[in-house]
Scaffold this motif. Structure first.
Motif, PDB file in Angstrom:
ATOM      1  N   ALA A 189       0.795  -1.232   0.000  1.00 12.79           N
ATOM      2  CA  ALA A 189       0.000   0.000   0.000  1.00 12.79           C
ATOM      3  C   ALA A 189       0.831   1.289   0.000  1.00 12.79           C
ATOM      4  O   ALA A 189       0.585   2.184  -0.823  1.00 12.79           O
ATOM      5  CB  ALA A 189      -0.983  -0.010   1.172  1.00 12.79           C
ATOM      6  N   PRO A 190       1.815   1.454   0.873  1.00  7.74           N
ATOM      7  CA  PRO A 190       2.586   2.705   0.838  1.00  7.74           C
ATOM      8  C   PRO A 190       3.310   2.925  -0.484  1.00  7.74           C
ATOM      9  O   PRO A 190       3.457   4.075  -0.930  1.00  7.74           O
ATOM     10  CB  PRO A 190       3.589   2.519   1.994  1.00  7.74           C
ATOM     11  CG  PRO A 190       2.967   1.507   2.896  1.00  7.74           C
ATOM     12  CD  PRO A 190       2.245   0.577   1.982  1.00  7.74           C
ATOM     13  N   LEU A 191       3.743   1.844  -1.122  1.00 11.26           N
ATOM     14  CA  LEU A 191       4.429   1.959  -2.408  1.00 11.26           C
ATOM     15  C   LEU A 191       3.459   2.330  -3.521  1.00 11.26           C
ATOM     16  O   LEU A 191       3.801   3.077  -4.445  1.00 11.26           O
ATOM     17  CB  LEU A 191       5.134   0.646  -2.750  1.00 11.26           C
ATOM     18  CG  LEU A 191       6.249   0.224  -1.792  1.00 11.26           C
ATOM     19  CD1 LEU A 191       6.727  -1.183  -2.120  1.00 11.26           C
ATOM     20  CD2 LEU A 191       7.404   1.203  -1.854  1.00 11.26           C
ATOM     21  N   LEU A 192       2.248   1.807  -3.460  1.00 16.02           N
ATOM     22  CA  LEU A 192       1.219   2.160  -4.437  1.00 16.02           C
ATOM     23  C   LEU A 192       0.841   3.637  -4.320  1.00 16.02           C
ATOM     24  O   LEU A 192       0.678   4.337  -5.325  1.00 16.02           O
ATOM     25  CB  LEU A 192      -0.013   1.277  -4.243  1.00 16.02           C
ATOM     26  CG  LEU A 192       0.150  -0.196  -4.620  1.00 16.02           C
ATOM     27  CD1 LEU A 192      -0.909  -1.047  -3.933  1.00 16.02           C
ATOM     28  CD2 LEU A 192       0.070  -0.372  -6.136  1.00 16.02           C
ATOM     29  N   VAL A 193       0.708   4.101  -3.106  1.00 18.58           N
ATOM     30  CA  VAL A 193       0.393   5.519  -2.884  1.00 18.58           C
ATOM     31  C   VAL A 193       1.548   6.392  -3.362  1.00 18.58           C
ATOM     32  O   VAL A 193       1.335   7.441  -3.978  1.00 18.58           O
ATOM     33  CB  VAL A 193       0.089   5.760  -1.391  1.00 18.58           C
ATOM     34  CG1 VAL A 193      -0.068   7.255  -1.107  1.00 18.58           C
ATOM     35  CG2 VAL A 193      -1.180   5.007  -0.976  1.00 18.58           C
ATOM     36  N   ALA A 194       2.785   5.946  -3.121  1.00 22.05           N
ATOM     37  CA  ALA A 194       3.964   6.711  -3.542  1.00 22.05           C
ATOM     38  C   ALA A 194       4.038   6.852  -5.061  1.00 22.05           C
ATOM     39  O   ALA A 194       4.606   7.822  -5.566  1.00 22.05           O
ATOM     40  CB  ALA A 194       5.240   6.046  -3.024  1.00 22.05           C
ATOM     41  N   GLY A 195       3.449   5.891  -5.778  1.00 25.00           N
ATOM     42  CA  GLY A 195       3.484   5.955  -7.243  1.00 25.00           C
ATOM     43  C   GLY A 195       2.556   6.996  -7.827  1.00 25.00           C
ATOM     44  O   GLY A 195       2.637   7.297  -9.019  1.00 25.00           O
ATOM     45  N   GLY A 196       1.646   7.551  -7.013  1.00 25.28           N
ATOM     46  CA  GLY A 196       0.744   8.596  -7.498  1.00 25.28           C
ATOM     47  C   GLY A 196      -0.523   8.075  -8.149  1.00 25.28           C
ATOM     48  O   GLY A 196      -1.548   8.758  -8.185  1.00 25.28           O
ATOM     49  N   ARG A 197      -0.474   6.859  -8.673  1.00 27.50           N
ATOM     50  CA  ARG A 197      -1.630   6.209  -9.297  1.00 27.50           C
ATOM     51  C   ARG A 197      -1.377   4.717  -9.227  1.00 27.50           C
ATOM     52  O   ARG A 197      -0.321   4.244  -9.636  1.00 27.50           O
ATOM     53  CB  ARG A 197      -1.792   6.641 -10.749  1.00 27.50           C
ATOM     54  CG  ARG A 197      -3.003   6.050 -11.487  1.00 27.50           C
ATOM     55  CD  ARG A 197      -3.115   6.671 -12.877  1.00 27.50           C
ATOM     56  NE  ARG A 197      -4.322   6.255 -13.580  1.00 27.50           N
ATOM     57  CZ  ARG A 197      -4.349   5.289 -14.508  1.00 27.50           C
ATOM     58  NH1 ARG A 197      -3.216   4.651 -14.828  1.00 27.50           N
ATOM     59  NH2 ARG A 197      -5.471   4.967 -15.116  1.00 27.50           N
ATOM     60  N   GLY A 198      -2.325   3.970  -8.673  1.00 29.75           N
ATOM     61  CA  GLY A 198      -2.072   2.553  -8.459  1.00 29.75           C
ATOM     62  C   GLY A 198      -3.258   1.680  -8.804  1.00 29.75           C
ATOM     63  O   GLY A 198      -4.405   2.133  -8.856  1.00 29.75           O
ATOM     64  N   LEU A 199      -2.946   0.406  -9.042  1.00 30.64           N
ATOM     65  CA  LEU A 199      -3.979  -0.580  -9.363  1.00 30.64           C
ATOM     66  C   LEU A 199      -3.640  -1.889  -8.652  1.00 30.64           C
ATOM     67  O   LEU A 199      -2.522  -2.393  -8.763  1.00 30.64           O
ATOM     68  CB  LEU A 199      -4.036  -0.818 -10.874  1.00 30.64           C
ATOM     69  CG  LEU A 199      -4.962  -1.942 -11.375  1.00 30.64           C
ATOM     70  CD1 LEU A 199      -6.418  -1.630 -11.038  1.00 30.64           C
ATOM     71  CD2 LEU A 199      -4.785  -2.148 -12.881  1.00 30.64           C
ATOM     72  N   VAL A 200      -4.614  -2.417  -7.914  1.00 25.47           N
ATOM     73  CA  VAL A 200      -4.499  -3.734  -7.291  1.00 25.47           C
ATOM     74  C   VAL A 200      -5.538  -4.639  -7.938  1.00 25.47           C
ATOM     75  O   VAL A 200      -6.718  -4.279  -8.009  1.00 25.47           O
ATOM     76  CB  VAL A 200      -4.748  -3.680  -5.768  1.00 25.47           C
ATOM     77  CG1 VAL A 200      -4.626  -5.082  -5.159  1.00 25.47           C
ATOM     78  CG2 VAL A 200      -3.792  -2.710  -5.095  1.00 25.47           C
ATOM     79  N   VAL A 201      -5.097  -5.790  -8.412  1.00 27.77           N
ATOM     80  CA  VAL A 201      -6.010  -6.735  -9.060  1.00 27.77           C
ATOM     81  C   VAL A 201      -5.950  -8.062  -8.317  1.00 27.77           C
ATOM     82  O   VAL A 201      -4.894  -8.698  -8.234  1.00 27.77           O
ATOM     83  CB  VAL A 201      -5.634  -6.959 -10.541  1.00 27.77           C
ATOM     84  CG1 VAL A 201      -6.624  -7.932 -11.187  1.00 27.77           C
ATOM     85  CG2 VAL A 201      -5.613  -5.639 -11.301  1.00 27.77           C
ATOM     86  N   ASN A 202      -7.084  -8.474  -7.773  1.00 25.25           N
ATOM     87  CA  ASN A 202      -7.208  -9.799  -7.169  1.00 25.25           C
ATOM     88  C   ASN A 202      -7.738 -10.759  -8.227  1.00 25.25           C
ATOM     89  O   ASN A 202      -8.806 -10.513  -8.803  1.00 25.25           O
ATOM     90  CB  ASN A 202      -8.191  -9.776  -5.991  1.00 25.25           C
ATOM     91  CG  ASN A 202      -7.682  -8.989  -4.815  1.00 25.25           C
ATOM     92  OD1 ASN A 202      -6.487  -8.733  -4.685  1.00 25.25           O
ATOM     93  ND2 ASN A 202      -8.584  -8.577  -3.930  1.00 25.25           N
ATOM     94  N   ILE A 203      -7.014 -11.830  -8.501  1.00 22.38           N
ATOM     95  CA  ILE A 203      -7.509 -12.821  -9.449  1.00 22.38           C
ATOM     96  C   ILE A 203      -8.462 -13.750  -8.701  1.00 22.38           C
ATOM     97  O   ILE A 203      -8.057 -14.580  -7.887  1.00 22.38           O
ATOM     98  CB  ILE A 203      -6.357 -13.619 -10.089  1.00 22.38           C
ATOM     99  CG1 ILE A 203      -5.395 -12.657 -10.797  1.00 22.38           C
ATOM    100  CG2 ILE A 203      -6.916 -14.662 -11.058  1.00 22.38           C
ATOM    101  CD1 ILE A 203      -6.000 -11.864 -11.951  1.00 22.38           C
ATOM    102  N   SER A 204      -9.741 -13.611  -8.983  1.00 23.59           N
ATOM    103  CA  SER A 204     -10.789 -14.347  -8.291  1.00 23.59           C
ATOM    104  C   SER A 204     -11.457 -15.308  -9.275  1.00 23.59           C
ATOM    105  O   SER A 204     -10.836 -15.720 -10.258  1.00 23.59           O
ATOM    106  CB  SER A 204     -11.777 -13.348  -7.679  1.00 23.59           C
ATOM    107  OG  SER A 204     -12.752 -13.992  -6.888  1.00 23.59           O
ATOM    108  N   PHE A 205     -12.704 -15.675  -9.027  1.00 27.10           N
ATOM    109  CA  PHE A 205     -13.412 -16.581  -9.949  1.00 27.10           C
ATOM    110  C   PHE A 205     -14.898 -16.536  -9.637  1.00 27.10           C
ATOM    111  O   PHE A 205     -15.321 -16.079  -8.574  1.00 27.10           O
ATOM    112  CB  PHE A 205     -12.879 -18.015  -9.817  1.00 27.10           C
ATOM    113  CG  PHE A 205     -13.286 -18.916 -10.966  1.00 27.10           C
ATOM    114  CD1 PHE A 205     -12.854 -18.648 -12.254  1.00 27.10           C
ATOM    115  CD2 PHE A 205     -14.100 -20.015 -10.750  1.00 27.10           C
ATOM    116  CE1 PHE A 205     -13.214 -19.462 -13.307  1.00 27.10           C
ATOM    117  CE2 PHE A 205     -14.469 -20.848 -11.801  1.00 27.10           C
ATOM    118  CZ  PHE A 205     -14.023 -20.568 -13.081  1.00 27.10           C
TER     119      PHE A 205
END
Length: 287
Positions: free
Chosen positions: A143-159
């Protein structure tokens, strides 16, 4: 100084299958991709059921680099919190930020479809640890690294939650991933990070083909997705200037493919399985 113009991604469970396919697609974009898994070139990995599995993080990382990116193989046991923490400490030290996290690692077993469930090995409960809990831990450290990037995307591979072809623990883990994406979004959205849960269709992975053996011709006409299709979908989501509108949602890969005009490698358009296996929970559904 952090170069936030450089696309940096972490893909877990990337030795093979969907994870490797996503890593390769991001590599084609010139991204630095941390290819995360347990299988190294010098180690023979076996499944939870004791069956040898193909692929390695070293081979996958080399293919990412050959595709135009910078593949970095990271050996990480996703059942160990310390390993996960060390992974993201390395990302911080080397790259300073993170743009895309793909939570794909899972503990799979050849007896997942055995019925009744209590006659299958109790080890299938491990799916909840490496398949759900580990992704909460990974996103916590990312999370802190995603915020540091200025724009972030987290993708959970579900089903699809009502497919009814795997063990109950598998569906508990996948339902949990859908909820996590929604819950994370409460904190992520104000910081320009979108978390989504992504439902692929049936995917023709290396491991799946090995398990099917001589029966794999049965699936020739099913229009199974290639392992790289979801990588193309994730790339399209990242390119969407309205990406944040998807935050907290559970999305079907084939439906996003139609929305973004993304085709699979053979040039066909995979079809949504919504009609057969039901939609995401109404709170998470785009419709």
């Amino acid at each position: 100084m952090v170069d936030t113009n450089k696309l940096v991604a972490v893909v877990t469970g990337a030795s093979r299958g969907i994870g490797k396919g996503v890593a390769l697609e991001l590599g084609q974009r010139g991204a630095t991709v941390y290819v995360v898994g347990r299988t190294t070139a010098g180690m023979s990995q076996v499944s939870a059921g004791g069956r040898p599995v193909p692929g390695s993080i070293d081979k996958a990382a080399a293919e990412v680099t050959a595709a135009g990116g910078h593949g970095i193989a990271v050996a990480c046991d996703m059942s160990k919190d310390d390993d996960i923490q060390a992974l993201f400490e390395r990302v911080k030290a080397e790259s300073g930020h993170l743009n895309i996290l793909v939570n794909n690692a899972a503990s799979l077993h050849e007896d997942m479809g055995k019925r009744p469930f209590w006659e299958a090995p109790i080890k299938l409960a491990d799916i909840i640890d490496v398949g759900l809990r580990c992704h909460q831990v990974a996103t916590y450290y990312a999370a802190p690294l995603l915020v540091a990037g200025g724009r972030g995307l987290v993708v959970n591979i579900s089903f699809y939650s009502d497919a009814k072809i795997h063990d109950p623990a598998y569906y508990a883990a996948k339902a949990g991933l859908d909820q996590l994406a929604a819950s994370w979004s409460e904190d992520f959205v104000p910081r320009n990070v979108a978390a989504i849960s992504l439902w692929p269709g049936f995917v023709r992975t290396e491991r799946g083909e090995e398990m099917l053996g001589d029966k794999k011709e049965v699936f020739e006409g099913m229009g199974m997705e290639s392992p790289r299709y979801e990588g193309r979908i994730i790339g399209a989501v990242w390119d969407d200037p309205e990406m944040m509108a998807l935050a907290g949602k559970t999305v079907i890969g084939a439906e996003l493919g139609e929305r973004y005009g993304v085709t699979d490698l053979p040039g066909f358009h995979p079809k949504s399985l919504r009609e057969f296996y039901g939609p995401p929970h109404p709170r998470f559904d785009l419709e």
